[in-house]
Design a protein around this motif. Structure first.
Motif, PDB file in Angstrom:
ATOM      1  N   PHE A 115     -11.708 -38.657 -79.697  1.00  0.00           N
ATOM      2  CA  PHE A 115     -11.154 -37.574 -78.888  1.00  0.00           C
ATOM      3  C   PHE A 115     -11.219 -36.288 -79.727  1.00  0.00           C
ATOM      4  O   PHE A 115     -10.479 -36.117 -80.687  1.00  0.00           O
ATOM      5  CB  PHE A 115      -9.715 -37.893 -78.489  1.00  0.00           C
ATOM      6  CG  PHE A 115      -9.033 -36.780 -77.741  1.00  0.00           C
ATOM      7  CD1 PHE A 115      -9.534 -36.343 -76.532  1.00  0.00           C
ATOM      8  CD2 PHE A 115      -7.892 -36.169 -78.264  1.00  0.00           C
ATOM      9  CE1 PHE A 115      -8.919 -35.309 -75.836  1.00  0.00           C
ATOM     10  CE2 PHE A 115      -7.267 -35.145 -77.576  1.00  0.00           C
ATOM     11  CZ  PHE A 115      -7.778 -34.710 -76.365  1.00  0.00           C
ATOM     12  N   ILE A 116     -12.131 -35.394 -79.361  1.00  0.00           N
ATOM     13  CA  ILE A 116     -12.336 -34.165 -80.122  1.00  0.00           C
ATOM     14  C   ILE A 116     -11.267 -33.147 -79.728  1.00  0.00           C
ATOM     15  O   ILE A 116     -11.077 -32.847 -78.547  1.00  0.00           O
ATOM     16  CB  ILE A 116     -13.745 -33.589 -79.887  1.00  0.00           C
ATOM     17  CG1 ILE A 116     -14.815 -34.662 -80.156  1.00  0.00           C
ATOM     18  CG2 ILE A 116     -13.977 -32.364 -80.770  1.00  0.00           C
ATOM     19  CD1 ILE A 116     -14.782 -35.226 -81.561  1.00  0.00           C
ATOM     20  N   HIS A 117     -10.580 -32.609 -80.732  1.00  0.00           N
ATOM     21  CA  HIS A 117      -9.441 -31.737 -80.459  1.00  0.00           C
ATOM     22  C   HIS A 117      -9.228 -30.782 -81.632  1.00  0.00           C
ATOM     23  O   HIS A 117      -9.858 -30.911 -82.679  1.00  0.00           O
ATOM     24  CB  HIS A 117      -8.170 -32.571 -80.242  1.00  0.00           C
ATOM     25  CG  HIS A 117      -7.758 -33.338 -81.470  1.00  0.00           C
ATOM     26  ND1 HIS A 117      -8.436 -34.468 -81.905  1.00  0.00           N
ATOM     27  CD2 HIS A 117      -6.764 -33.122 -82.373  1.00  0.00           C
ATOM     28  CE1 HIS A 117      -7.872 -34.918 -83.006  1.00  0.00           C
ATOM     29  NE2 HIS A 117      -6.864 -34.124 -83.324  1.00  0.00           N
ATOM     30  N   THR A 118      -8.324 -29.843 -81.460  1.00  0.00           N
ATOM     31  CA  THR A 118      -7.876 -28.984 -82.554  1.00  0.00           C
ATOM     32  C   THR A 118      -6.392 -29.256 -82.780  1.00  0.00           C
ATOM     33  O   THR A 118      -5.641 -29.529 -81.836  1.00  0.00           O
ATOM     34  CB  THR A 118      -8.078 -27.495 -82.245  1.00  0.00           C
ATOM     35  OG1 THR A 118      -7.327 -27.153 -81.081  1.00  0.00           O
ATOM     36  CG2 THR A 118      -9.548 -27.180 -82.005  1.00  0.00           C
ATOM     37  N   ASP A 119      -5.971 -29.174 -84.037  1.00  0.00           N
ATOM     38  CA  ASP A 119      -4.549 -29.304 -84.356  1.00  0.00           C
ATOM     39  C   ASP A 119      -3.840 -27.958 -84.315  1.00  0.00           C
ATOM     40  O   ASP A 119      -2.628 -27.890 -84.103  1.00  0.00           O
ATOM     41  CB  ASP A 119      -4.372 -29.916 -85.753  1.00  0.00           C
ATOM     42  CG  ASP A 119      -4.848 -31.351 -85.816  1.00  0.00           C
ATOM     43  OD1 ASP A 119      -4.747 -32.064 -84.796  1.00  0.00           O
ATOM     44  OD2 ASP A 119      -5.342 -31.777 -86.884  1.00  0.00           O
ATOM     45  N   TRP A 120      -4.599 -26.879 -84.549  1.00  0.00           N
ATOM     46  CA  TRP A 120      -4.005 -25.542 -84.631  1.00  0.00           C
ATOM     47  C   TRP A 120      -4.921 -24.555 -83.915  1.00  0.00           C
ATOM     48  O   TRP A 120      -6.139 -24.607 -84.052  1.00  0.00           O
ATOM     49  CB  TRP A 120      -3.837 -25.106 -86.089  1.00  0.00           C
ATOM     50  CG  TRP A 120      -3.107 -26.096 -86.947  1.00  0.00           C
ATOM     51  CD1 TRP A 120      -3.657 -27.033 -87.783  1.00  0.00           C
ATOM     52  CD2 TRP A 120      -1.697 -26.261 -87.029  1.00  0.00           C
ATOM     53  NE1 TRP A 120      -2.677 -27.765 -88.383  1.00  0.00           N
ATOM     54  CE2 TRP A 120      -1.453 -27.319 -87.950  1.00  0.00           C
ATOM     55  CE3 TRP A 120      -0.608 -25.627 -86.442  1.00  0.00           C
ATOM     56  CZ2 TRP A 120      -0.176 -27.750 -88.295  1.00  0.00           C
ATOM     57  CZ3 TRP A 120       0.668 -26.048 -86.777  1.00  0.00           C
ATOM     58  CH2 TRP A 120       0.870 -27.085 -87.683  1.00  0.00           C
ATOM     59  N   GLU A 121      -4.299 -23.627 -83.182  1.00  0.00           N
ATOM     60  CA  GLU A 121      -5.044 -22.567 -82.510  1.00  0.00           C
ATOM     61  C   GLU A 121      -4.292 -21.249 -82.677  1.00  0.00           C
ATOM     62  O   GLU A 121      -3.053 -21.200 -82.562  1.00  0.00           O
ATOM     63  CB  GLU A 121      -5.178 -22.865 -81.004  1.00  0.00           C
ATOM     64  CG  GLU A 121      -6.086 -24.042 -80.672  1.00  0.00           C
ATOM     65  CD  GLU A 121      -7.553 -23.659 -80.646  1.00  0.00           C
ATOM     66  OE1 GLU A 121      -7.862 -22.474 -80.886  1.00  0.00           O
ATOM     67  OE2 GLU A 121      -8.393 -24.541 -80.399  1.00  0.00           O
ATOM     68  N   ASP A 122      -5.022 -20.179 -82.970  1.00  0.00           N
ATOM     69  CA  ASP A 122      -4.464 -18.822 -83.023  1.00  0.00           C
ATOM     70  C   ASP A 122      -3.259 -18.723 -83.959  1.00  0.00           C
ATOM     71  O   ASP A 122      -2.214 -18.165 -83.614  1.00  0.00           O
ATOM     72  CB  ASP A 122      -4.064 -18.365 -81.605  1.00  0.00           C
ATOM     73  CG  ASP A 122      -5.243 -18.383 -80.650  1.00  0.00           C
ATOM     74  OD1 ASP A 122      -6.355 -18.029 -81.077  1.00  0.00           O
ATOM     75  OD2 ASP A 122      -5.050 -18.764 -79.483  1.00  0.00           O
TER      76      ASP A 122
END
Length: 350
Positions: free
Chosen positions: A287-294
Protein backbone atom coordinates in the motif's frame (compact mmCIF):
# COMPACT_ATOMS: atom_id res chain seq x y z
CA UNK A 1 8.86 -25.24 11.80
CA UNK A 2 11.04 -22.17 12.18
CA UNK A 3 8.95 -19.04 11.87
CA UNK A 4 10.26 -16.27 9.64
CA UNK A 5 9.09 -12.69 9.61
CA UNK A 6 10.31 -9.24 8.73
CA UNK A 7 10.54 -6.85 11.68
CA UNK A 8 11.17 -3.18 11.10
CA UNK A 9 11.84 -0.48 13.69
CA UNK A 10 9.84 2.69 13.06
CA UNK A 11 10.84 5.92 14.82
CA UNK A 12 8.84 9.10 14.22
CA UNK A 13 10.95 12.27 14.39
CA UNK A 14 9.63 15.81 14.80
CA UNK A 15 11.79 18.92 14.54
CA UNK A 16 11.50 20.49 17.98
CA UNK A 17 13.21 21.30 21.24
CA UNK A 18 14.42 17.96 22.58
CA UNK A 19 16.82 15.22 21.58
CA UNK A 20 17.91 11.87 22.98
CA UNK A 21 20.60 12.02 25.64
CA UNK A 22 22.93 9.12 24.97
CA UNK A 23 25.09 9.62 28.06
CA UNK A 24 25.14 6.77 30.54
CA UNK A 25 24.75 7.78 34.21
CA UNK A 26 27.99 8.11 36.16
CA UNK A 27 28.77 5.76 39.01
CA UNK A 28 27.81 7.19 42.41
CA UNK A 29 31.38 7.15 43.71
CA UNK A 30 32.87 8.78 40.61
CA UNK A 31 34.69 11.98 41.64
CA UNK A 32 33.49 14.09 38.76
CA UNK A 33 34.74 17.49 40.00
CA UNK A 34 38.20 16.11 40.79
CA UNK A 35 38.41 14.55 37.33
CA UNK A 36 37.43 17.81 35.61
CA UNK A 37 39.88 19.81 37.71
CA UNK A 38 42.74 17.46 36.79
CA UNK A 39 41.66 17.43 33.14
CA UNK A 40 41.58 21.24 32.99
CA UNK A 41 45.03 21.59 34.54
CA UNK A 42 46.71 18.96 32.41
CA UNK A 43 45.01 20.02 29.18
CA UNK A 44 45.84 23.71 29.64
CA UNK A 45 49.52 22.88 30.24
CA UNK A 46 49.65 20.61 27.21
CA UNK A 47 48.03 23.20 24.93
CA UNK A 48 50.44 25.92 26.04
CA UNK A 49 53.42 23.63 25.53
CA UNK A 50 52.15 22.74 22.05
CA UNK A 51 51.73 26.41 21.13
CA UNK A 52 55.24 27.26 22.31
CA UNK A 53 56.68 24.30 20.40
CA UNK A 54 54.93 25.55 17.27
CA UNK A 55 56.62 28.97 17.58
CA UNK A 56 53.90 31.09 19.16
CA UNK A 57 54.89 33.84 21.60
CA UNK A 58 54.41 33.37 25.34
CA UNK A 59 51.68 36.01 25.52
CA UNK A 60 49.76 34.15 22.79
CA UNK A 61 49.45 31.11 25.08
CA UNK A 62 47.27 33.03 27.55
CA UNK A 63 43.96 31.22 28.00
CA UNK A 64 41.91 34.28 27.00
CA UNK A 65 43.93 35.00 23.86
CA UNK A 66 42.11 34.40 20.55
CA UNK A 67 44.98 32.29 19.21
CA UNK A 68 44.90 30.04 22.27
CA UNK A 69 41.12 29.68 22.12
CA UNK A 70 41.17 28.81 18.42
CA UNK A 71 43.98 26.29 18.89
CA UNK A 72 42.25 24.75 21.92
CA UNK A 73 39.01 24.35 20.01
CA UNK A 74 40.75 22.67 17.05
CA UNK A 75 42.80 20.39 19.30
CA UNK A 76 39.86 19.25 21.41
CA UNK A 77 37.70 18.57 18.35
CA UNK A 78 40.51 16.51 16.84
CA UNK A 79 40.86 14.56 20.10
CA UNK A 80 37.11 13.94 20.20
CA UNK A 81 37.21 12.58 16.64
CA UNK A 82 40.17 10.35 17.53
CA UNK A 83 38.35 8.87 20.53
CA UNK A 84 35.19 8.34 18.45
CA UNK A 85 37.21 6.43 15.84
CA UNK A 86 38.66 4.20 18.56
CA UNK A 87 35.20 3.63 20.06
CA UNK A 88 33.66 2.75 16.70
CA UNK A 89 36.52 0.37 15.89
CA UNK A 90 36.09 -1.41 19.22
CA UNK A 91 32.31 -1.54 18.83
CA UNK A 92 32.72 -3.28 15.46
CA UNK A 93 34.36 -6.25 17.16
CA UNK A 94 32.85 -9.01 19.26
CA UNK A 95 35.00 -9.84 22.27
CA UNK A 96 34.98 -12.87 24.54
CA UNK A 97 34.88 -11.97 28.23
CA UNK A 98 36.54 -15.26 29.06
CA UNK A 99 39.83 -14.98 27.18
CA UNK A 100 39.71 -11.37 26.00
CA UNK A 101 40.11 -12.32 22.35
CA UNK A 102 38.17 -10.38 19.76
CA UNK A 103 36.73 -11.76 16.57
CA UNK A 104 35.35 -9.91 13.53
CA UNK A 105 31.68 -8.93 13.73
CA UNK A 106 29.08 -11.18 12.09
CA UNK A 107 28.92 -10.85 8.33
CA UNK A 108 26.53 -8.21 7.09
CA UNK A 109 23.42 -9.33 5.31
CA UNK A 110 24.19 -9.64 1.62
CA UNK A 111 21.96 -7.85 -0.85
CA UNK A 112 20.84 -10.50 -3.33
CA UNK A 113 20.35 -8.53 -6.54
CA UNK A 114 19.11 -11.67 -8.27
CA UNK A 115 15.84 -11.07 -6.39
CA UNK A 116 15.46 -7.60 -7.87
CA UNK A 117 12.49 -7.19 -10.19
CA UNK A 118 12.99 -5.62 -13.63
CA UNK A 119 9.68 -3.87 -13.10
CA UNK A 120 11.16 -1.68 -10.36
CA UNK A 121 13.85 0.95 -10.22
CA UNK A 122 16.83 0.44 -7.89
CA UNK A 123 18.93 2.65 -5.68
CA UNK A 124 22.57 3.25 -4.82
CA UNK A 125 23.19 1.30 -1.60
CA UNK A 126 26.87 1.77 -0.74
CA UNK A 127 27.92 1.47 2.92
CA UNK A 128 27.63 4.60 5.08
CA UNK A 129 29.49 5.65 8.21
CA UNK A 130 27.40 5.90 11.41
CA UNK A 131 25.33 9.07 11.19
CA UNK A 132 26.28 9.73 7.55
CA UNK A 133 23.12 10.90 5.78
CA UNK A 134 22.69 10.94 2.02
CA UNK A 135 19.67 11.59 -0.17
CA UNK A 136 18.53 8.42 -1.91
CA UNK A 137 19.67 8.24 -5.52
CA UNK A 138 18.75 6.08 -8.48
CA UNK A 139 21.34 3.47 -9.38
CA UNK A 140 21.19 4.00 -13.14
CA UNK A 141 22.00 7.73 -13.25
CA UNK A 142 22.67 8.94 -9.69
CA UNK A 143 19.75 11.37 -9.70
CA UNK A 144 17.92 12.24 -6.47
CA UNK A 145 14.79 10.17 -5.81
CA UNK A 146 12.93 12.64 -3.59
CA UNK A 147 13.90 15.62 -1.43
CA UNK A 148 13.02 13.87 1.85
CA UNK A 149 14.04 10.26 1.15
CA UNK A 150 17.38 9.68 2.89
CA UNK A 151 19.68 6.77 3.78
CA UNK A 152 21.44 7.17 7.15
CA UNK A 153 24.33 5.06 8.40
CA UNK A 154 23.63 3.05 11.57
CA UNK A 155 25.85 2.83 14.67
CA UNK A 156 27.08 -0.77 15.02
CA UNK A 157 25.37 -1.26 18.39
CA UNK A 158 21.92 0.02 17.39
CA UNK A 159 20.27 -3.08 15.90
CA UNK A 160 21.82 -5.58 18.38
CA UNK A 161 20.70 -3.39 21.30
CA UNK A 162 17.13 -3.14 19.99
CA UNK A 163 16.89 -6.87 19.22
CA UNK A 164 18.16 -7.81 22.68
CA UNK A 165 15.64 -5.46 24.28
CA UNK A 166 12.54 -6.75 22.49
CA UNK A 167 13.65 -10.35 23.11
CA UNK A 168 14.30 -9.84 26.83
CA UNK A 169 11.05 -7.92 27.25
CA UNK A 170 9.05 -10.74 25.62
CA UNK A 171 7.77 -8.60 22.74
CA UNK A 172 9.53 -10.70 20.09
CA UNK A 173 7.59 -13.82 21.17
CA UNK A 174 4.33 -11.87 21.05
CA UNK A 175 5.13 -10.67 17.52
CA UNK A 176 5.68 -14.23 16.35
CA UNK A 177 2.57 -15.54 18.08
CA UNK A 178 0.30 -12.84 16.69
CA UNK A 179 1.53 -13.27 13.13
CA UNK A 180 1.31 -17.08 13.06
CA UNK A 181 -1.11 -18.28 15.72
CA UNK A 182 -3.31 -15.46 17.02
CA UNK A 183 -3.52 -12.60 14.49
CA UNK A 184 -5.79 -9.64 14.98
CA UNK A 185 -8.60 -8.98 12.53
CA UNK A 186 -7.96 -6.00 10.21
CA UNK A 187 -8.69 -2.77 12.08
CA UNK A 188 -8.47 -4.33 15.58
CA UNK A 189 -6.10 -3.44 18.42
CA UNK A 190 -4.83 -4.98 21.66
CA UNK A 191 -2.73 -3.87 24.65
CA UNK A 192 0.07 -5.58 26.57
CA UNK A 193 1.83 -4.80 29.85
CA UNK A 194 5.58 -5.32 30.30
CA UNK A 195 8.34 -4.63 32.77
CA UNK A 196 11.69 -3.16 31.84
CA UNK A 197 14.44 -5.70 31.10
CA UNK A 198 16.91 -3.08 32.32
CA UNK A 199 15.12 -2.77 35.67
CA UNK A 200 14.96 -6.55 35.98
CA UNK A 201 18.71 -6.67 35.43
CA UNK A 202 19.22 -4.06 38.15
CA UNK A 203 17.03 -6.12 40.46
CA UNK A 204 19.09 -9.24 39.78
CA UNK A 205 22.28 -7.31 40.45
CA UNK A 206 20.89 -5.97 43.73
CA UNK A 207 21.03 -2.31 42.69
CA UNK A 208 17.24 -1.92 42.82
CA UNK A 209 14.30 -3.48 44.65
CA UNK A 210 11.11 -5.17 43.46
CA UNK A 211 9.13 -2.13 44.63
CA UNK A 212 10.95 -0.04 42.03
CA UNK A 213 9.82 -2.18 39.07
CA UNK A 214 7.35 -0.27 36.92
CA UNK A 215 4.78 -1.60 34.49
CA UNK A 216 4.38 0.04 31.11
CA UNK A 217 2.09 -0.50 28.14
CA UNK A 218 2.49 -1.32 24.46
CA UNK A 219 -0.31 -1.64 21.94
CA UNK A 220 -0.59 -3.66 18.75
CA UNK A 221 -2.79 -2.73 15.80
CA UNK A 222 -3.52 -4.43 12.52
CA UNK A 223 -4.23 -1.96 9.71
CA UNK A 224 -7.41 -2.30 7.70
CA UNK A 225 -7.88 -4.46 4.62
CA UNK A 226 -6.50 -1.98 2.08
CA UNK A 227 -3.01 -2.91 3.29
CA UNK A 228 -3.41 -6.40 1.76
CA UNK A 229 -1.08 -8.00 4.32
CA UNK A 230 -0.86 -9.64 7.75
CA UNK A 231 1.12 -6.63 8.99
CA UNK A 232 0.86 -5.72 12.69
CA UNK A 233 2.09 -2.47 14.26
CA UNK A 234 3.59 -2.61 17.76
CA UNK A 235 3.95 0.77 19.50
CA UNK A 236 4.70 2.29 22.90
CA UNK A 237 1.40 3.30 24.49
CA UNK A 238 2.24 5.36 27.57
CA UNK A 239 4.88 7.75 28.88
CA UNK A 240 6.93 5.08 30.66
CA UNK A 241 7.19 2.84 27.60
CA UNK A 242 8.17 5.84 25.48
CA UNK A 243 10.90 6.84 27.95
CA UNK A 244 12.15 3.26 27.92
CA UNK A 245 12.26 3.34 24.11
CA UNK A 246 14.39 6.49 24.25
CA UNK A 247 16.74 4.71 26.64
CA UNK A 248 17.10 1.79 24.22
CA UNK A 249 17.86 4.11 21.32
CA UNK A 250 20.38 6.08 23.38
CA UNK A 251 22.11 2.89 24.47
CA UNK A 252 22.42 1.86 20.82
CA UNK A 253 24.00 5.16 19.75
CA UNK A 254 20.97 6.71 18.05
CA UNK A 255 22.32 10.21 18.80
CA UNK A 256 24.64 9.72 15.81
CA UNK A 257 21.62 9.13 13.58
CA UNK A 258 19.84 12.22 14.91
CA UNK A 259 22.94 14.34 14.43
CA UNK A 260 23.32 13.15 10.84
CA UNK A 261 19.67 13.82 10.02
CA UNK A 262 19.77 17.25 11.65
CA UNK A 263 22.88 18.26 9.74
CA UNK A 264 21.55 16.97 6.41
CA UNK A 265 18.15 18.62 6.82
CA UNK A 266 19.41 21.85 8.39
CA UNK A 267 17.60 21.30 11.70
CA UNK A 268 18.89 22.44 15.09
CA UNK A 269 17.05 19.77 17.06
CA UNK A 270 14.84 16.70 16.70
CA UNK A 271 12.29 15.22 19.05
CA UNK A 272 11.46 11.51 19.01
CA UNK A 273 7.68 11.42 18.88
CA UNK A 274 7.10 7.65 18.80
CA UNK A 275 8.94 4.33 18.87
CA UNK A 276 7.60 1.03 17.55
CA UNK A 277 7.86 -1.96 15.23
CA UNK A 278 6.22 -3.23 12.08
CA UNK A 279 6.05 -7.03 11.68
CA UNK A 280 4.86 -8.86 8.56
CA UNK A 281 5.12 -12.31 7.01
CA UNK A 282 2.88 -11.90 3.96
CA UNK A 283 2.00 -8.93 1.76
CA UNK A 284 0.01 -9.40 -1.45
CA UNK A 285 0.34 -5.79 -2.55
CA UNK A 286 2.23 -2.91 -0.99
CA UNK A 287 0.00 0.00 0.00
CA UNK A 288 1.85 3.08 -1.28
CA UNK A 289 1.32 6.06 1.01
CA UNK A 290 2.93 9.07 2.67
CA UNK A 291 3.40 9.44 6.42
CA UNK A 292 3.76 13.23 6.29
CA UNK A 293 2.40 15.93 4.00
CA UNK A 294 2.97 19.72 3.99
CA UNK A 295 5.08 19.77 7.17
CA UNK A 296 7.80 21.99 5.71
CA UNK A 297 10.34 19.18 5.88
CA UNK A 298 10.17 19.02 9.67
CA UNK A 299 8.76 15.53 10.35
CA UNK A 300 10.00 12.07 9.40
CA UNK A 301 9.76 8.35 9.99
CA UNK A 302 13.04 6.49 10.31
CA UNK A 303 12.87 2.81 9.29
CA UNK A 304 15.46 0.22 10.33
CA UNK A 305 15.43 -3.47 9.42
CA UNK A 306 15.65 -5.52 12.64
CA UNK A 307 15.12 -9.06 11.37
CA UNK A 308 14.30 -10.64 8.02
CA UNK A 309 14.59 -14.11 6.44
CA UNK A 310 17.94 -14.92 4.85
CA UNK A 311 16.27 -15.75 1.55
CA UNK A 312 13.89 -12.79 1.58
CA UNK A 313 13.87 -10.23 -1.21
CA UNK A 314 13.72 -6.43 -1.14
CA UNK A 315 11.54 -5.18 1.72
CA UNK A 316 10.58 -1.60 0.93
CA UNK A 317 9.19 0.38 -1.99
CA UNK A 318 10.13 4.04 -2.33
CA UNK A 319 8.51 5.98 -5.15
CA UNK A 320 10.00 8.82 -7.17
CA UNK A 321 9.30 9.16 -10.88
CA UNK A 322 8.91 5.36 -10.78
CA UNK A 323 8.60 2.77 -8.03
CA UNK A 324 11.90 1.52 -6.64
CA UNK A 325 12.63 -1.47 -4.38
CA UNK A 326 15.30 -1.74 -1.71
CA UNK A 327 16.58 -3.96 1.10
CA UNK A 328 16.81 -2.32 4.50
CA UNK A 329 20.26 -3.87 4.87
CA UNK A 330 22.38 -3.89 8.01
CA UNK A 331 24.38 -0.73 7.44
CA UNK A 332 21.76 1.97 6.95
CA UNK A 333 18.23 2.96 7.84
CA UNK A 334 15.82 4.83 5.59
CA UNK A 335 14.30 8.20 6.43
CA UNK A 336 10.96 9.04 4.80
CA UNK A 337 9.69 12.58 5.19
CA UNK A 338 7.49 15.23 3.66
CA UNK A 339 5.64 13.70 0.71
CA UNK A 340 7.83 10.59 0.45
CA UNK A 341 5.65 7.84 -1.04
CA UNK A 342 6.60 4.38 0.17
CA UNK A 343 5.16 1.00 1.12
CA UNK A 344 5.97 -2.60 2.04
CA UNK A 345 7.31 -4.71 -0.83
CA UNK A 346 5.21 -7.76 -1.76
CA UNK A 347 6.51 -10.76 0.21
CA UNK A 348 5.67 -14.23 1.53
CA UNK A 349 7.82 -15.49 4.41
CA UNK A 350 5.47 -18.23 5.61
Amino acid sequence: MKHSKASILSVALIAGLATVNAAEPLEKDFKYKDALKYYHTETAALLKQSLLSAGFAIDETNEVDDIYLDFASRALNAEKERIERIRDALASQTCSEGDGRCTPPPAKKKIDKSKYSPGFGHFLTHDLEPGQAELMRWEHDGSIVQDYAVRVGLPPDLVPTIKAYVKDMGLLDIMTNMLYDDPLSPGDAKWFTFQSPYQKQSLAEGSSTADELRNFTWNVERPDKKWKSDMHWFNTADELSHEEGLRVLAKGGFDQVLAGIGEKMGLDSLNIDSFGFVAVTNCDRGFIHTDWEDVDGRAFNFLVGIESPDQGGPELIVEGDVKGEIYYGSNAGILVGDGTRHGTRECDHR
